[in-house]
Design a protein around this motif. Sequence first.
Motif, PDB file in Angstrom:
ATOM      1  N   LYS B  44      87.916  76.859 -41.173  1.00 32.81           N
ATOM      2  CA  LYS B  44      86.553  76.496 -40.743  1.00 32.81           C
ATOM      3  C   LYS B  44      85.495  77.047 -41.700  1.00 32.81           C
ATOM      4  CE  LYS B  44      87.022  78.678 -36.790  1.00 32.81           C
ATOM      5  NZ  LYS B  44      88.321  79.345 -37.061  1.00 32.81           N
ATOM      6  N   SER B  45      85.609  78.330 -42.015  1.00 32.02           N
ATOM      7  CA  SER B  45      84.612  78.918 -42.928  1.00 32.02           C
ATOM      8  C   SER B  45      84.692  78.278 -44.309  1.00 32.02           C
ATOM      9  CB  SER B  45      84.838  80.418 -43.071  1.00 32.02           C
ATOM     10  OG  SER B  45      84.679  81.049 -41.833  1.00 32.02           O
ATOM     11  N   THR B  46      85.918  78.034 -44.743  1.00 32.04           N
ATOM     12  CA  THR B  46      86.105  77.386 -46.042  1.00 32.04           C
ATOM     13  C   THR B  46      85.384  76.038 -46.062  1.00 32.04           C
ATOM     14  OG1 THR B  46      88.256  78.459 -46.207  1.00 32.04           O
ATOM     15  CG2 THR B  46      87.860  76.604 -47.662  1.00 32.04           C
ATOM     16  N   SER B  85      76.116  82.357 -42.796  1.00 34.56           N
ATOM     17  CA  SER B  85      77.523  82.593 -43.051  1.00 34.56           C
ATOM     18  C   SER B  85      78.091  83.583 -42.036  1.00 34.56           C
ATOM     19  CB  SER B  85      77.701  83.053 -44.498  1.00 34.56           C
ATOM     20  OG  SER B  85      78.246  84.327 -44.528  1.00 34.56           O
ATOM     21  N   GLU B  86      79.415  83.589 -41.956  1.00 34.86           N
ATOM     22  CA  GLU B  86      80.110  84.446 -41.004  1.00 34.86           C
ATOM     23  C   GLU B  86      79.716  85.909 -41.198  1.00 34.86           C
ATOM     24  OE1 GLU B  86      84.221  83.537 -41.346  1.00 34.86           O
ATOM     25  OE2 GLU B  86      84.801  84.728 -39.624  1.00 34.86           O
ATOM     26  N   ARG B  87      79.446  86.275 -42.457  1.00 39.78           N
ATOM     27  CA  ARG B  87      79.104  87.671 -42.753  1.00 39.78           C
ATOM     28  C   ARG B  87      77.595  87.910 -42.807  1.00 39.78           C
ATOM     29  NH1 ARG B  87      82.661  89.781 -47.556  1.00 39.78           N
ATOM     30  NH2 ARG B  87      81.134  91.398 -47.113  1.00 39.78           N
ATOM     31  N   LEU B 160      76.218  76.983 -38.682  1.00 35.79           N
ATOM     32  CA  LEU B 160      76.368  78.342 -38.163  1.00 35.79           C
ATOM     33  C   LEU B 160      77.852  78.686 -38.131  1.00 35.79           C
ATOM     34  CD1 LEU B 160      73.928  77.982 -35.105  1.00 35.79           C
ATOM     35  CD2 LEU B 160      73.461  79.175 -37.248  1.00 35.79           C
ATOM     36  N   ASP B 161      78.220  79.743 -38.862  1.00 37.19           N
ATOM     37  CA  ASP B 161      79.626  80.146 -38.896  1.00 37.19           C
ATOM     38  C   ASP B 161      79.833  81.315 -37.941  1.00 37.19           C
ATOM     39  OD1 ASP B 161      82.256  80.573 -39.479  1.00 37.19           O
ATOM     40  OD2 ASP B 161      81.995  80.679 -41.663  1.00 37.19           O
ATOM     41  N   GLU B 162      80.466  81.026 -36.811  1.00 38.23           N
ATOM     42  CA  GLU B 162      80.769  82.039 -35.790  1.00 38.23           C
ATOM     43  C   GLU B 162      79.585  82.935 -35.441  1.00 38.23           C
ATOM     44  OE1 GLU B 162      84.386  83.042 -34.988  1.00 38.23           O
ATOM     45  OE2 GLU B 162      85.435  81.939 -36.553  1.00 38.23           O
ATOM     46  N   PRO B 163      78.506  82.337 -34.948  1.00 38.70           N
ATOM     47  CA  PRO B 163      77.329  83.161 -34.621  1.00 38.70           C
ATOM     48  C   PRO B 163      77.601  84.155 -33.498  1.00 38.70           C
ATOM     49  CG  PRO B 163      77.042  80.920 -33.808  1.00 38.70           C
ATOM     50  CD  PRO B 163      78.271  80.907 -34.663  1.00 38.70           C
TER      51      PRO B 163
HETATM   52 MG   LIG Z   1      85.845  81.915 -40.480  1.00 38.63          MG
END
Ligand SMILES: [Mg+2]
Lengths: 343, 237
Positions: B44-46, B85-87, B160-163
Motif C-alpha cells: 500500500k505505501s509503495t 506519508s506513513e512516517r 493519506l498513508d495510515e493516518p
Molecule cells: Mg505502509
Amino acid sequence: MDLTILLFLVQDGITNGAIYALLGFALVLVFAVTRIIFIPQGEFVAYGALTYAMLQGGHVPGTAYLLPIFAFVALLFDLYAERSRITGAFLLRQGIDKIVVPLGLLFAARELAGVSTIASLVLTVAIVSALGPHLYRIAFQPLADRSVLVLLIAAVGTHLALTGLGLVFFGAEGQRADALTDFSVDLGPLPVSGQNIAVYVATLLLIAGLYWFFERTVQGKALRATAVNRLGARLVGIRTKGTGKIALALAAGIGAVSGVLLAPMTTIYYDTGFVIGLKGFVAAIIGGLASYPLAAAAALAVGLIESFASFFASDYKEVIVFTLLIPVLLVRSFASKHTDEED
Amino acid sequence: MSKPLLSLSNLSVSYGKVEAVRGVSLEVFAGEIVTVIGANGAGKSTLLNAAMGILPAVGEQTFDGAAMGRLEVEDRVAVGLSLVSERRELFSSMSVEDNLRLGAVRFSEREAQARMAGVFDRFPRLKERRRQEAGTMSGGERQMLAMGRALMAGPKVLMLDEPSLGLAPRIVADIFTIIEDLRKDGVAILLVEQNARAALNAADRAYVMELGEITMSGKAADLANDPQIERSYLGFH
Ligand SMILES: [Mg+2]
Ligand SMILES: Nc1ncnc2c1ncn2[C@@H]1O[C@H](COP(=O)(O)OP(=O)(O)O)[C@@H](O)[C@H]1O
C-alpha cells in the motif's frame, strides 16, 4: 611583550577570526543543506580576492571568463537530464540563467574594471557567487542522493579542479588589493584601520543577513527544512535541487566577501584559499558542522591562537592551529551521543 | 460519471528485483473517499509513494486528465496531489507554524497566512501549539500537523498513508471526522489503512490489496459485508 603588542595581536586575531567565522558558517550551511563537507570553500576566497584585486587594477579577472564556461557546461548537463521534457519556458529560464547572466557579467567586468571600488566589490561578489550554483549542478547534483563519503570525495576533486583552474585563469603571480579605505582611528595606543573595521562590519552584517534569511524568509526556511528532512521537503513541493544551488551560491558569496576583505591585508595566490578555508573548517568542525554560534566562537579562538602563535613561534603557527583540532575532535567523539541522521 | 481526478493504470513498482506492486489500476473521482486496505507488507505505501513520484514506476498515471508519469514530486504537488506519508515526514526541529508555512512554500506570505487560518479552524489544537517544535508533539498532534501541512498546498486529491497508525481510539475518531469534513469541502481522499473497519466506514469505494495486487474492489459498504473480507480483515476486531 607590552600592551600595544598584545592589543595588536588581539586585533589581528579577531580580524582573522571574523573571516574564519564567515567561512565556518558557509561550511555549516552547505553541510546542513546538502550533506557536502565543502572542501573547496577556500577556493572561493582565493577567487574572490584575486577577482577583486584584478578588477581594482583595471584588469578583467579570469573568473569573468570561467563563469560562462561553467554555465555552459551546466547548461549541457541540464539539457541532457531534461532531454525528454524540454519546453519553451525551460529553454527561456536556462538561457537567462546559463547564457545571458554569465555573459552579462563578463561584459560588465570588461566595462567596469578599474572604474571604482564599489563596482569592483559588487562585480566580485556577483561573479563568484554565480559560480556556486553551476558548480553544484556539475559536480554535486548528480550525486545528491549518495553518501556523505561520496560527496566528500567529489568535494576533494572539486577542490583540486578549482585550484588548477585558478592557476590557469589567474596565473601563478600573487595579488594584493588596495585597502578599501585609508581611514583609521586610534583606540588608545592601538590604531584601528578602516580595513579592520570593514571586516567587523561586514561580518556582523553577513551574520545578521543570514539570520534574517533563515529565520524570516520562506526561502530560508525551505533551506532549513531541506536540511532537517529532505523527503519531507520534497513532499511539500520544495525543489531540493534548487536548495543545493542556493546553498552553494551563498557559500560562494560568503567566500567572495571574505576574499575581498582579505585581499588588501595579505598577498593571495591561486592556491592560498585552501589553508584559509581549512581554518574555517576547524571552526566548523568544532561546531560539529551543526552549530553556528559554536562555529563563530571557535573561529575567533582559531584567529587569536594563530595570531599569538605567529608572534611566539611563527614557523609553527599552522602546526599549532591544526594540532588544536586533535584534542577537540577527541573530546567531541567521546562526548557526543550519536545522533542519527533523520531520513 | 465524469473523468477521474487521479488515475493509475497497470502500475508496477519494484525494489531492485522484487516487484512490490504489480499491475495495479485505481481511480479517484472528485468528491470521493477511496480506501485501499490490506495487510502489512501488501504494498500500500509503495503504491502511494509511486503515485507521488517518490518511487519510479511503470504504467500509466494521469492527474485531472493529464499524464503525470514524468512529473517530479514537486510538480505533482503543484498540480494538486499531496501525500501524508506513513512516517509523517515533518520538519521536527521547526515550529508548527513554520511547518505549515512551508506547506504553502510556492505561495505568497499573504496567501499562506489565509490558508493557515483555514488549517487552524480545522485543527484548533495546532493553533494553540503554533510555536511548539513539531518533534515535541504527541502522535495525534503530529498526524494533524502532517495533514494540515499537506492541506496548505491546496490539494485536489489528498493521499493519506495510515493516518490512524499508533493513535489512541479517540484520536482516530477525530481524524476520521476530519477526513469526512475534507471531502465535504471538495478534497478527494485516497486513504490507505490497516484499520479496515474504520476505513470502510468512511469510504465510498474500496480496493483490497494482497501481495502487491488488487484482489477485490467495489463499494465500501458492499466490501464491509463481504464474508471473505470480514474473515480476513475485520474478524479480529
Ligand atoms: Mg505502509
Ligand atoms: N525500501 C524498500 N526496499 C525493499 N523492499 C521494500 C522497501 N519498502 C518496502 N519494501 C517491501 O515491499 C513490500 C510492500 O511494502 P509496503 O508498501 O510498505 O507495504 P504496506 O504499506 O502495505 O505495509 C514489502 O514486502 C516490503 O518488505
